[in-house]
Design a protein around this motif. Sequence first.
Motif, mmCIF file in Angstrom:
data_model
loop_
_atom_site.group_PDB
_atom_site.id
_atom_site.type_symbol
_atom_site.label_atom_id
_atom_site.label_comp_id
_atom_site.label_asym_id
_atom_site.label_seq_id
_atom_site.Cartn_x
_atom_site.Cartn_y
_atom_site.Cartn_z
ATOM 1 N N GLU A 1 0.822 -1.221 0.000
ATOM 2 C CA GLU A 1 0.000 0.000 0.000
ATOM 3 C C GLU A 1 0.851 1.264 0.000
ATOM 4 N N GLU A 2 1.904 1.297 0.819
ATOM 5 C CA GLU A 2 2.744 2.493 0.889
ATOM 6 C C GLU A 2 3.543 2.722 -0.396
ATOM 7 N N ALA A 3 3.597 1.735 -1.272
ATOM 8 C CA ALA A 3 4.332 1.873 -2.531
ATOM 9 C C ALA A 3 3.390 2.050 -3.720
ATOM 10 N N LYS A 4 2.136 2.381 -3.453
ATOM 11 C CA LYS A 4 1.214 2.604 -4.579
ATOM 12 C C LYS A 4 1.810 3.675 -5.477
ATOM 13 N N ALA A 5 1.866 3.389 -6.718
ATOM 14 C CA ALA A 5 2.600 4.226 -7.658
ATOM 15 C C ALA A 5 1.730 5.304 -8.287
ATOM 16 N N ASN A 6 2.266 6.532 -8.300
ATOM 17 C CA ASN A 6 1.638 7.563 -9.105
ATOM 18 C C ASN A 6 2.223 7.450 -10.520
ATOM 19 N N GLU A 7 1.853 8.328 -11.393
ATOM 20 C CA GLU A 7 2.274 8.214 -12.796
ATOM 21 C C GLU A 7 3.798 8.315 -12.949
ATOM 22 N N TYR A 8 4.423 9.188 -12.166
ATOM 23 C CA TYR A 8 5.876 9.324 -12.272
ATOM 24 C C TYR A 8 6.576 8.063 -11.770
ATOM 25 N N ALA A 9 6.083 7.480 -10.695
ATOM 26 C CA ALA A 9 6.669 6.230 -10.195
ATOM 27 C C ALA A 9 6.548 5.135 -11.248
ATOM 28 N N ARG A 10 5.389 5.079 -11.894
ATOM 29 C CA ARG A 10 5.176 4.091 -12.955
ATOM 30 C C ARG A 10 6.177 4.318 -14.097
ATOM 31 N N GLU A 11 6.377 5.578 -14.461
ATOM 32 C CA GLU A 11 7.345 5.911 -15.517
ATOM 33 C C GLU A 11 8.751 5.465 -15.123
ATOM 34 N N LEU A 12 9.124 5.713 -13.872
ATOM 35 C CA LEU A 12 10.459 5.323 -13.401
ATOM 36 C C LEU A 12 10.637 3.810 -13.414
ATOM 37 N N VAL A 13 9.667 3.101 -12.882
ATOM 38 C CA VAL A 13 9.760 1.637 -12.801
ATOM 39 C C VAL A 13 9.834 1.031 -14.202
ATOM 40 N N CYS A 14 8.961 1.476 -15.090
ATOM 41 C CA CYS A 14 8.958 0.938 -16.455
ATOM 42 C C CYS A 14 10.239 1.316 -17.199
ATOM 43 N N GLY A 15 10.738 2.530 -16.973
ATOM 44 C CA GLY A 15 11.980 2.964 -17.605
ATOM 45 C C GLY A 15 13.178 2.165 -17.135
ATOM 46 N N VAL A 16 13.258 1.955 -15.819
ATOM 47 C CA VAL A 16 14.360 1.151 -15.271
ATOM 48 C C VAL A 16 14.276 -0.272 -15.824
ATOM 49 N N SER A 17 13.077 -0.824 -15.889
ATOM 50 C CA SER A 17 12.906 -2.188 -16.415
ATOM 51 C C SER A 17 13.334 -2.273 -17.876
ATOM 52 N N ALA A 18 12.964 -1.277 -18.666
ATOM 53 C CA ALA A 18 13.281 -1.295 -20.096
ATOM 54 C C ALA A 18 14.775 -1.122 -20.369
ATOM 55 N N HIS A 19 15.475 -0.411 -19.491
ATOM 56 C CA HIS A 19 16.890 -0.098 -19.735
ATOM 57 C C HIS A 19 17.827 -0.773 -18.729
ATOM 58 N N ARG A 20 17.341 -1.793 -18.075
ATOM 59 C CA ARG A 20 18.085 -2.393 -16.966
ATOM 60 C C ARG A 20 19.494 -2.859 -17.350
ATOM 61 N N ALA A 21 19.644 -3.509 -18.477
ATOM 62 C CA ALA A 21 20.970 -4.008 -18.866
ATOM 63 C C ALA A 21 21.951 -2.855 -19.052
ATOM 64 N N GLU A 22 21.507 -1.796 -19.697
ATOM 65 C CA GLU A 22 22.373 -0.626 -19.911
ATOM 66 C C GLU A 22 22.700 0.054 -18.579
ATOM 67 N N LEU A 23 21.704 0.189 -17.717
ATOM 68 C CA LEU A 23 21.918 0.812 -16.410
ATOM 69 C C LEU A 23 22.909 0.002 -15.587
ATOM 70 N N ASP A 24 22.746 -1.309 -15.593
ATOM 71 C CA ASP A 24 23.665 -2.180 -14.857
ATOM 72 C C ASP A 24 25.084 -2.080 -15.400
ATOM 73 N N ARG A 25 25.214 -1.982 -16.700
ATOM 74 C CA ARG A 25 26.534 -1.859 -17.312
ATOM 75 C C ARG A 25 27.194 -0.544 -16.862
ATOM 76 N N ALA A 26 26.454 0.548 -16.888
ATOM 77 C CA ALA A 26 26.992 1.843 -16.473
ATOM 78 C C ALA A 26 27.385 1.823 -14.995
ATOM 79 N N ILE A 27 26.541 1.242 -14.164
ATOM 80 C CA ILE A 27 26.832 1.157 -12.731
ATOM 81 C C ILE A 27 28.071 0.295 -12.506
#
Length: 183
Positions: free
Chosen positions: A39-65
């Motif tokens: 319940e405390e993590a119910k996502a607003n539109e920006y949270a949804r954008e962040l989660v979906c963006g991280v999921s879509a670019h995860r391999a690239e993000l992991d490589r950069a990190i």
Amino acid sequence: MSNVSKRILARRAAVQILYQSEITGVPADKLVDEGLVPEEAKANEYARELVCGVSAHRAELDRAIGESSQNWAIDRMPVVDRSVLRLAVYEMRYVDDVPQSVAINEAVELAKAFGGEDDSHRFVNGILGRLARLSESEQDVAAEAPTEEASEGVAEAAPAEIPTMGILSDFKPAEADSAENVE
């Protein structure tokens, strides 16, 4: 509630969802779509954008990190730190209206709030700082590079300067010496 406050809450929700995804093995975007978040993590539109963006670019993000962390493989990092880092790197690279400094500061605050280690916030800050410096230097290089239009019609690039390693640093051609003496 201000837009800033909404974004802070959205980041908190996104980190919780990314963490839950790591622990359960369920893709983060699926958790959001099916409402399988606390319940405390119910996502607003920006949270949804962040989660979906991280999921879509995860391999690239992991490589950069992974490239920016010294002596730390990404799979050895604490899950919370990994989630915070992915979120911040996504914002730094893909969210135009969030300055890098804001993404870093917010990530450090998230690491303080959720990080399991006493030094989580320092660890997160160090990696993101390195990424920001790398990004700035890449932008500087890109800005200095000639454009394709500027290089059209040029048959050959100017020869590169040959480094002298200080050997010829005091060398002045004879003409330069006589020109100085005239003035």
